[in-house]
Design a protein around this motif. Structure first.
Motif, PDB file in Angstrom:
ATOM      1  N   LEU A 620      31.926  46.730  39.631  1.00 53.19           N
ATOM      2  CA  LEU A 620      33.225  47.083  40.210  1.00 53.19           C
ATOM      3  C   LEU A 620      33.216  48.516  40.727  1.00 53.19           C
ATOM      4  O   LEU A 620      33.823  48.828  41.761  1.00 53.19           O
ATOM      5  N   LEU A 647      32.000  41.397  45.230  1.00 52.14           N
ATOM      6  CA  LEU A 647      33.220  40.991  44.540  1.00 52.14           C
ATOM      7  C   LEU A 647      33.239  39.482  44.303  1.00 52.14           C
ATOM      8  O   LEU A 647      33.640  39.005  43.239  1.00 52.14           O
ATOM      9  N   GLU A 648      32.812  38.709  45.282  1.00 54.42           N
ATOM     10  CA  GLU A 648      32.814  37.258  45.136  1.00 54.42           C
ATOM     11  C   GLU A 648      31.783  36.781  44.124  1.00 54.42           C
ATOM     12  O   GLU A 648      31.898  35.677  43.580  1.00 54.42           O
ATOM     13  N   GLU A 651      32.437  37.611  37.941  1.00 54.24           N
ATOM     14  CA  GLU A 651      33.464  36.818  37.281  1.00 54.24           C
ATOM     15  C   GLU A 651      34.605  37.732  36.849  1.00 54.24           C
ATOM     16  O   GLU A 651      34.408  38.636  36.037  1.00 54.24           O
ATOM     17  N   LEU A 652      35.797  37.487  37.400  1.00 59.54           N
ATOM     18  CA  LEU A 652      36.965  38.302  37.090  1.00 59.54           C
ATOM     19  C   LEU A 652      38.170  37.394  36.878  1.00 59.54           C
ATOM     20  O   LEU A 652      38.241  36.283  37.427  1.00 59.54           O
ATOM     21  N   ASP A 653      39.138  37.894  36.121  1.00 60.76           N
ATOM     22  CA  ASP A 653      40.399  37.179  36.020  1.00 60.76           C
ATOM     23  C   ASP A 653      41.146  37.328  37.350  1.00 60.76           C
ATOM     24  O   ASP A 653      40.834  38.201  38.175  1.00 60.76           O
ATOM     25  N   ALA A 654      42.156  36.498  37.564  1.00 64.63           N
ATOM     26  CA  ALA A 654      42.852  36.450  38.852  1.00 64.63           C
ATOM     27  C   ALA A 654      43.504  37.780  39.202  1.00 64.63           C
ATOM     28  O   ALA A 654      43.451  38.228  40.369  1.00 64.63           O
ATOM     29  N   ARG A 656      42.720  40.901  38.169  1.00 61.94           N
ATOM     30  CA  ARG A 656      41.737  41.948  38.484  1.00 61.94           C
ATOM     31  C   ARG A 656      41.080  41.672  39.836  1.00 61.94           C
ATOM     32  O   ARG A 656      40.847  42.597  40.618  1.00 61.94           O
ATOM     33  N   ARG A 657      40.797  40.394  40.123  1.00 64.35           N
ATOM     34  CA  ARG A 657      40.183  40.073  41.407  1.00 64.35           C
ATOM     35  C   ARG A 657      41.115  40.432  42.567  1.00 64.35           C
ATOM     36  O   ARG A 657      40.696  40.970  43.595  1.00 64.35           O
ATOM     37  N   SER A 661      40.426  43.145  45.458  1.00 68.08           N
ATOM     38  CA  SER A 661      40.481  42.641  46.834  1.00 68.08           C
ATOM     39  C   SER A 661      41.394  43.506  47.690  1.00 68.08           C
ATOM     40  O   SER A 661      41.102  43.739  48.879  1.00 68.08           O
ATOM     41  N   LEU A 684      36.334  38.327  52.706  1.00 70.08           N
ATOM     42  CA  LEU A 684      37.263  37.716  51.741  1.00 70.08           C
ATOM     43  C   LEU A 684      38.197  36.724  52.427  1.00 70.08           C
ATOM     44  O   LEU A 684      39.399  36.661  52.159  1.00 70.08           O
ATOM     45  N   CYS A 700      47.136  38.795  48.778  1.00 70.88           N
ATOM     46  CA  CYS A 700      46.750  39.438  47.508  1.00 70.88           C
ATOM     47  C   CYS A 700      47.974  40.015  46.798  1.00 70.88           C
ATOM     48  O   CYS A 700      48.112  39.879  45.575  1.00 70.88           O
TER      49      CYS A 700
END
Length: 730
Positions: A620, A647-648, A651-654, A656-657, A661, A684, A700
């Motif tokens: 990150l 970023l893609e 593995e991130l929670d929604a 944090r992603r 983004s 993205l 986002c």
């Protein structure tokens, strides 16, 4: 191929040695060992694996030379007969009176100097002629083959022991049979060698006498183990195109010192001092080193025996104060310097070292330079106090040197410092460091297990400084370790005056205790004084140059001061050597980013191993390195695409992603607003145009609004979504 003739060995002979047991054939010309000091003989450049076998087990193994950190070239066994000198004589420039050290035996008017005679200054006799010749049998047991070399006290002869199956031995005689001090030194050598039993020290078998052919008087000879290979002086005999001695690789020289230091430590533990350590007196055979020529060895409490020394290697106080442990260790430092760079060690720098400005290897390896400075300090109290301490620090320096040479980390456990207590500067990367926050993150000195309160401190399990003060308030012990632990608690609580009072007490008990400087460095950080902190940590670095903790602390203090270039160098040194110091990776990335090296910052973050608990944090941070503090017109499309792909991939929670983004899309949108034209790729899910990137941002923000925990936060996020939404007619 020829089969090995040794019983029980199924190997074959290659290059004169068995590929299984590693030994020469029974009855062959090659003996199992070679001479302590020989002329010529190549150094093998083959790896250890290319010579299978052990002189003892018959199984493939690797010696410990190099401490597992570097592969040192093997010095092969050599036919002892080839080591005998064809014309044994002492060069005139090396002929000195054994009594007053005046030059003797020098030539005049084109005529060669005499090898025997009287010193014109003090009248003492001198003789540089060999006393034994080929075919002589000493003590009815040792048949002489010839001279091998000459040392400080006399000639070395190769012989075979008729009583022990023709075993090769070395006879060492006196340089001057009329010199009473030389005779006393030989007798002393016999006594000390008989007491010594160490794998890195030459063994003594016997002490015999034989008549001097010139005078008929009996001459004493030490009968010693016959050691194979070459001396360190011979290993450094190669010259460059200008005719100068070519320095030995630093890592190799350090490996030699690390190998031989336990032997010196053993002597010191036996109450003995070596006194004359130098490259001439260390032999490498295969993968083992041996100390030879123990003629200068004396007991630590001996104040009467003659002191033998070598100018350029001996400690400056030797003549006035006599030998000591720290003077022995001084010679190791000087030997390392002589092996690794060229300087006038017997003249202008007889008692000093040149600086990094004049010696590139010292500029390249700061820790090695600091090690040499401490080892050869003119003040004995500032030197290393034991061979064990010296070896431990030198091993740390070797790890660092080798990592710098080949880029492969050489991690190691520190006996002096704890690991990092907390990874600092990672989760809020790349925010500026807060000096006070470093106080609870940096490593701290380990508790001395010899302290009477060590057991008590081990039972205090709390990390809360207030709780620790309460736990120790009723303790009856007030040892150095207790004082330091309480001082650390006061520093963490911000009570710097109480901490300093305790540190003053500890300093009064031992002015050389470097831990006082360490805790004063932490106190300076707590007071937001990074300049003072750097000075304190720098002082610790001078004392323990093989440790990572001082370099990490110095880097952090320098970063707080804004000296990002120097801070980055120390961070890089720590991280390159040992990847367990994660704070160094994030610090290196920050300092590179602030020096406008974004690619270097991302490279540092990518080097955090996937197995690390901070790998995701590093990924990150690498994304932020692409997007933060950018001038829109300078943003490169490929960098944005790379950040989006990174970023893609994680593995991130929604929530944090969506937050990350937003950062990537905002950077791309600003670039488009500044007039940059996209290549047709997507980022993205959005095309690289201002409207599409704005719609991506809107999505986002609305996703974040759905995940917001409070109504006010949802409203604010919806407002942001509406603000970035592109204008439409509907």
């Amino acid at each position: 191929m020829t089969a090995c003739t040794r019983a029980g060995c199924a190997g074959t002979l290659q290059d004169g040695f068995c590929d299984e047991c590693g030994l020469a054939p029974v009855g062959g010309a090659h003996g199992p060992v070679s001479t302590p000091v020989t002329a010529g003989g190549p150094v093998s450049t083959r790896s250890t694996a290319s010579r299978r076998g052990s002189t003892r087990s018959g199984r493939s193994r690797r010696g410990r030379l190099g401490a597992g950190l570097i592969e040192v070239p093997v010095v092969p066994y050599r036919d002892p007969a080839t080591a005998v000198l064809a014309n044994p004589e002492v060069a005139e420039h090396r002929r000195f009176c054994g009594n007053c050290e005046a030059p003797v035996g020098r030539g005049r008017d084109g005529k060669p100097g005499r090898t025997e005679g009287f010193c014109t200054k003090c009248g003492s006799t001198y003789s540089f002629s060999p006393k034994l010749a080929k075919g002589d049998v000493v003590a009815g047991q040792y048949e002489v083959l010839g001279c091998l070399a000459h040392g400080g006290l006399g000639w070395l002869y190769l012989a075979q022991d008729r009583n022990v199956n023709g075993r090769w031995v070395v006879l060492k005689g006196l340089l001057d049979t009329g010199d009473a001090e030389a005779m006393a030194a030989a007798v002393a050598e016999r006594r000390f060698l008989a007491e010594v039993e160490h794998p890195n020290i030459v063994k003594i078998y016997n002490f015999v006498e034989h008549p001097d052919p010139r005078t008929g008087s009996l001459v004493g000879y030490i009968v010693m183990e016959y050691v194979g290979g070459q001396s360190l002086k011979q290993l450094r005999s190669e010259r460059d195109e200008r005719g100068r001695l070519r320095p030995m690789p630093v890592g190799q020289a350090i490996a030699y010192a690390i190998e031989v230091l336990p032997a010196l430590g053993y002597l010191h533990g036996q109450g003995l001092l070596y006194c004359d350590f130098k490259p001439d007196n260390v032999i490498q055979s295969e993968e083992q080193l041996k100390l030879i020529d123990l003629g200068a060895v004396r007991r630590i409490d001996d104040e009467d025996s003659a002191v033998y020394k070598t100018d350029g290697y001996c400690a400056p106080e030797l003549s006035e104060q006599g030998p000591s442990i720290d003077a022995d260790l001084y010679t190791v430092g000087r030997t390392l310097a002589v092996l690794t760079f060229n300087f006038d060690y017997v003249g202008a720098h007889r008692d000093s070292l040149p600086g990094p400005a004049d010696v590139p290897v010292l500029a390249r390896h700061d820790s090695f330079h600091r090690f040499l400075v401490r080892a050869t300090d003119r003040e004995p109290d500032r030197r290393f106090v034991s061979a064990e301490e010296m070896g431990e620090q030198l091993t740390g320096v070797l790890r660092e040197v080798m990592a710098a040479e080949d880029g492969v980390p050489r991690p190691g456990f520190s006996t002096l410092f704890t690991p990092e207590r907390r990874v600092f500067g990672a989760h809020d990367w790349p925010s500026l460091l807060n000096p006070a926050e470093l106080v609870t993150a940096l490593p701290v000195p380990q508790v001395d297990t010899g302290d009477p309160a060590a057991g008590l401190l081990a039972t205090v399990a709390t990390d809360d400084p207030a709780g620790l003060l309460a736990a120790l308030s009723g303790a009856r012990l007030s040892t150095v370790e207790v004082k330091l632990r309480i001082a650390r608690a006061h520093i963490e609580l911000g009570d710097l005056a109480s901490a300093e009072a305790l540190l003053v007490e500890v300093h009064g008990e031992d002015e050389w205790d470097w831990r006082v400087d360490w805790y004063r460095g932490l106190a300076a950080l707590a007071a937001s004084d990074p300049a003072e902190a750097y000075a304190r940590f720098n002082a610790v670095y001078d004392v323990v140059p093989g440790e990572a903790a001082p370099k990490l602390a110095m880097a952090a203090a320098l970063e707080c001061r804004g000296d990002y270039v120097t801070a980055g160098r120390y961070y890089e040194t720590v991280w390159r050597t040992d990847h367990s110091h994660l704070s160094a990776a994030f610090g290196l990335a920050r300092t590179r980013l602030r020096s406008a090296d974004r690619a270097g910052a991302i490279e540092a973050l990518d080097s955090v191993p996937a197995s690390s608990s901070h790998h995701l944090v590093a990924q990150l941070a690498a994304i932020r390195a692409c997007t933060c503090d950018r001038v829109p017109a300078e943003v490169v499309e490929d960098e944005l695409i790379a950040a989006a792909n990174r970023l893609e991939a994680v593995e991130l929670d929604a929530e944090r992603r969506a937050l990350v983004s937003v950062e990537v899309l905002t950077c791309a949108r600003d670039r488009a607003v500044a007039g940059a034209v996209g290549s047709g790729r997507t980022l993205l899910g959005a095309a690289l145009t201002e409207p599409d990137l704005s719609r991506g941002l809107e999505r986002c923000y609305r996703e974040l609004a759905r995940l917001a925990p409070t109504k006010s936060q949802r409203i604010a996020l919806v407002d942001q979504a509406n603000a970035v939404r592109p204008l439409t007619w509907v």
